[in-house]
Design a protein around this motif. Sequence first.
Motif, PDB file in Angstrom:
ATOM      1  N   LEU A  19       1.554  16.570   3.439  1.00 45.38           N
ATOM      2  CA  LEU A  19       2.145  17.911   3.323  1.00 45.38           C
ATOM      3  C   LEU A  19       1.126  19.013   3.598  1.00 45.38           C
ATOM      4  O   LEU A  19       1.444  19.958   4.330  1.00 45.38           O
ATOM      5  CB  LEU A  19       2.805  18.093   1.959  1.00 45.38           C
ATOM      6  N   PRO A  20      -0.114  18.930   3.072  1.00 47.07           N
ATOM      7  CA  PRO A  20      -1.089  19.983   3.408  1.00 47.07           C
ATOM      8  C   PRO A  20      -1.397  20.079   4.906  1.00 47.07           C
ATOM      9  O   PRO A  20      -1.659  21.172   5.416  1.00 47.07           O
ATOM     10  CB  PRO A  20      -2.338  19.577   2.620  1.00 47.07           C
ATOM     11  N   GLU A  21      -1.333  18.958   5.607  1.00 48.08           N
ATOM     12  CA  GLU A  21      -1.559  18.995   7.062  1.00 48.08           C
ATOM     13  C   GLU A  21      -0.437  19.754   7.755  1.00 48.08           C
ATOM     14  O   GLU A  21      -0.687  20.540   8.679  1.00 48.08           O
ATOM     15  CB  GLU A  21      -1.687  17.579   7.628  1.00 48.08           C
ATOM     16  N   PHE A  22       0.792  19.535   7.322  1.00 44.98           N
ATOM     17  CA  PHE A  22       1.907  20.275   7.911  1.00 44.98           C
ATOM     18  C   PHE A  22       1.811  21.765   7.575  1.00 44.98           C
ATOM     19  O   PHE A  22       2.082  22.617   8.431  1.00 44.98           O
ATOM     20  CB  PHE A  22       3.255  19.701   7.468  1.00 44.98           C
ATOM     21  N   VAL A  23       1.410  22.092   6.372  1.00 48.07           N
ATOM     22  CA  VAL A  23       1.228  23.504   5.991  1.00 48.07           C
ATOM     23  C   VAL A  23       0.150  24.131   6.874  1.00 48.07           C
ATOM     24  O   VAL A  23       0.294  25.255   7.354  1.00 48.07           O
ATOM     25  CB  VAL A  23       0.902  23.628   4.486  1.00 48.07           C
ATOM     26  N   ARG A  24      -0.918  23.389   7.122  1.00 45.98           N
ATOM     27  CA  ARG A  24      -1.988  23.876   8.004  1.00 45.98           C
ATOM     28  C   ARG A  24      -1.462  24.155   9.413  1.00 45.98           C
ATOM     29  O   ARG A  24      -1.936  25.062  10.104  1.00 45.98           O
ATOM     30  CB  ARG A  24      -3.114  22.836   8.046  1.00 45.98           C
ATOM     31  N   LEU A  25      -0.444  23.398   9.837  1.00 42.72           N
ATOM     32  CA  LEU A  25       0.159  23.589  11.160  1.00 42.72           C
ATOM     33  C   LEU A  25       1.211  24.705  11.169  1.00 42.72           C
ATOM     34  O   LEU A  25       1.862  24.929  12.183  1.00 42.72           O
ATOM     35  CB  LEU A  25       0.786  22.279  11.647  1.00 42.72           C
ATOM     36  N   GLY A  26       1.396  25.363  10.034  1.00 44.26           N
ATOM     37  CA  GLY A  26       2.319  26.495   9.982  1.00 44.26           C
ATOM     38  C   GLY A  26       3.688  26.194   9.403  1.00 44.26           C
ATOM     39  O   GLY A  26       4.561  27.062   9.404  1.00 44.26           O
ATOM     40  N   PHE A  27       3.907  24.993   8.930  1.00 44.30           N
ATOM     41  CA  PHE A  27       5.189  24.636   8.328  1.00 44.30           C
ATOM     42  C   PHE A  27       5.234  25.093   6.874  1.00 44.30           C
ATOM     43  O   PHE A  27       4.200  25.145   6.209  1.00 44.30           O
ATOM     44  CB  PHE A  27       5.408  23.117   8.365  1.00 44.30           C
ATOM     45  N   GLU A  28       6.432  25.396   6.420  1.00 45.42           N
ATOM     46  CA  GLU A  28       6.634  25.643   4.997  1.00 45.42           C
ATOM     47  C   GLU A  28       7.458  24.485   4.446  1.00 45.42           C
ATOM     48  O   GLU A  28       8.291  23.916   5.142  1.00 45.42           O
ATOM     49  CB  GLU A  28       7.343  26.971   4.740  1.00 45.42           C
TER      50      GLU A  28
END
Length: 167
Positions: A19-28
């Motif tokens: 999940l933190p990797e997706f957040v880093r890619l701009g996802f919420e």
Amino acid sequence: MSKRQQRRWLIEAVHARLLPEFVRLGFEVVPSAGDDARGEIRAAFPFGRLRRNGPEGLELVEIQLHKRRAAAFRLNIGIAPPEGVDHFTGQHIAQEDIWVGYLDHFYELYRSPMFRIWFAVRRWSWSKRAVTEGDCGALVDEVIGFLPEVEQALREGRAGPHVRRIG
């Protein structure tokens, strides 16, 4: 180790690493709510949905846990159009309420897309070693290495070696 414990370790590893990797890619991270927060949907999609604005619409990723296997998952990937979609039941679904499976075409990230093999901790039938928490973390780390294929599917509409196009 019990299947329940293995599933718990997988969920913890996804929370801590993926999940933190997706957040880093701009996802919420959008938690499930209402009917989506109950029963089988909640069991299959305990993380809700991941979404971000993209050039073609709302880019979606779902982390789907396998129903019967203890520590196994895949990613569902798609783009929700601004105008929403018409569900097969005849109901119109607004863009922000779309699940990837509602789309006419979408992508799934697998260990082996040809055979639809989910990401799971591998154990040979003769192995006596139990699945560990570290195994679940390593599995999630493996999937993190395939995030460029998720980006390729969303941004270029192309399926990489671990991605299967549906529709």
